[in-house]
Scaffold this active site. Sequence first.
Site, PDB file in Angstrom:
ATOM      1  N   ASP A  17      20.309  65.532  -5.202  1.00 51.33           N
ATOM      2  CA  ASP A  17      21.599  65.876  -5.810  1.00 51.33           C
ATOM      3  C   ASP A  17      22.690  66.113  -4.771  1.00 51.33           C
ATOM      4  O   ASP A  17      23.641  66.856  -5.015  1.00 51.33           O
ATOM      5  CB  ASP A  17      21.470  67.111  -6.718  1.00 51.33           C
ATOM      6  CG  ASP A  17      20.373  66.978  -7.744  1.00 51.33           C
ATOM      7  OD1 ASP A  17      20.346  65.943  -8.435  1.00 51.33           O
ATOM      8  OD2 ASP A  17      19.525  67.889  -7.847  1.00 51.33           O
ATOM      9  N   HIS A  45      22.456  59.886 -10.212  1.00 50.02           N
ATOM     10  CA  HIS A  45      23.702  59.781  -9.457  1.00 50.02           C
ATOM     11  C   HIS A  45      24.851  59.732 -10.452  1.00 50.02           C
ATOM     12  O   HIS A  45      24.762  59.054 -11.475  1.00 50.02           O
ATOM     13  CB  HIS A  45      23.758  58.492  -8.620  1.00 50.02           C
ATOM     14  CG  HIS A  45      22.680  58.369  -7.601  1.00 50.02           C
ATOM     15  ND1 HIS A  45      22.284  59.404  -6.787  1.00 50.02           N
ATOM     16  CD2 HIS A  45      21.913  57.308  -7.250  1.00 50.02           C
ATOM     17  CE1 HIS A  45      21.325  58.981  -5.988  1.00 50.02           C
ATOM     18  NE2 HIS A  45      21.072  57.717  -6.246  1.00 50.02           N
TER      19      HIS A  45
END
Length: 424
Positions: A17, A45
Amino acid sequence: MSDNNKVSVVLGTQWGDEGKGKLVDILAKDIDVCVRCQGGNNAGHTIVVDGVKYAFHMLPSGLVNKECVSVIGSGVVVHLPSFFQELEELEAQGLDCDGRLFVSDRCHLVFDFHQIVDGMKEGELGRGSIGTTKKGIGPAYSSKASRSGIRVHHLYHPTEFAKRLRTIVAARFRRYGEFEYDVEAEIQRYVKLAERLRPFVIDSIEYLHKALGSGKRILVEGANALMLDIDFGTYPYVNSSNTGVGGVCTGLGIPPTRIGSVIGVAKAYTTRVGGGPFPTELTDDVGQKLRDVGAEYGVTTGRPRRCGWLDLVVLRYSNMVNGYSSINLTKLDVLDVFDEIRVAVSYTIDGKVVTSFPADLDDLATASVNYVTLPGWNQSIRKCRSFDELPENCQKYVRFIENDIGVPVKWIGTGAARDDMISM
């Protein structure tokens, strides 16, 4: 033929992340092929382009750029229903992916029974659960490692495919009991999915090496991050694949001599999702503030991410394993609202100062974190477009990180949009 052409690689330095997709999207303007090498649709994403937010899970985020071809490499495990769902959602947002997306014929398949088993395994672990996304990724890699998995090319030999699926499901029934799963219906479902997939299927090994030989520019998009690597991460609280630079070679069939620049993406603070150690985690109001300001909720699961200060022990260790050429420091703007910013520089374990990340999680559980406190800058950096425009204390924060890990910061993320990136 070019023997000197090399691939560029973008990897996560922490627990995922970090914002890898945004950098890949920016770099994809100057590349010909964007490739995923490992993981599955447990990755996530988010890319914002012209106010439109695109969510990627399995597909390479280079698809946002219309001139870029995207390839799902042989090290990725693929759940076909999710593959087509993600593709449909992106095309509904206006992305034309026709003729620009390919899947390796060597990819292993994730089936719904893998997802069912994933949940059962987590249930068995109880309070010691790993915190998986329950997408079936781990069980699919287990099938692969036990040599009982099913690959994309098996789909085009229906008798063999049906035999393999019946055999592997029967083995899971023996292990977990006969859970609800209609094998014959699944076989028929995959007959249709196989034909739908056929235009996407390629020999990715040959494709990528021909691309390299003809001088094509290739960018490898790593999923997850080094601290989730099956060998080098916080085992067993890890993914089931090699998320570091080694996964590029094993997941694509590219030799180490073909790897050029390795770009590490690092968040300006630290987050992780799921269970496992997190030395700098903040469970107080400061941690909640990082979560709220940084919008730290998972793209794939929606789960709130655990948040904490930047951990340079993690970044140093990550760099030792992956050998970064440069760093993309992301979400630096989230720290705009803090008077002081703490950075972990070492741990103390059994009275001894430790500067590298330990393997033993019991040792890590007893560690105290040694911090350096740096002054904040208390102003927005979102409109800054050069390093010199950043406040002095912000510049010092970046230089402190560079000096500690010995790798130059080449990009700085100052907001969520594609343009919110300083190139050094």
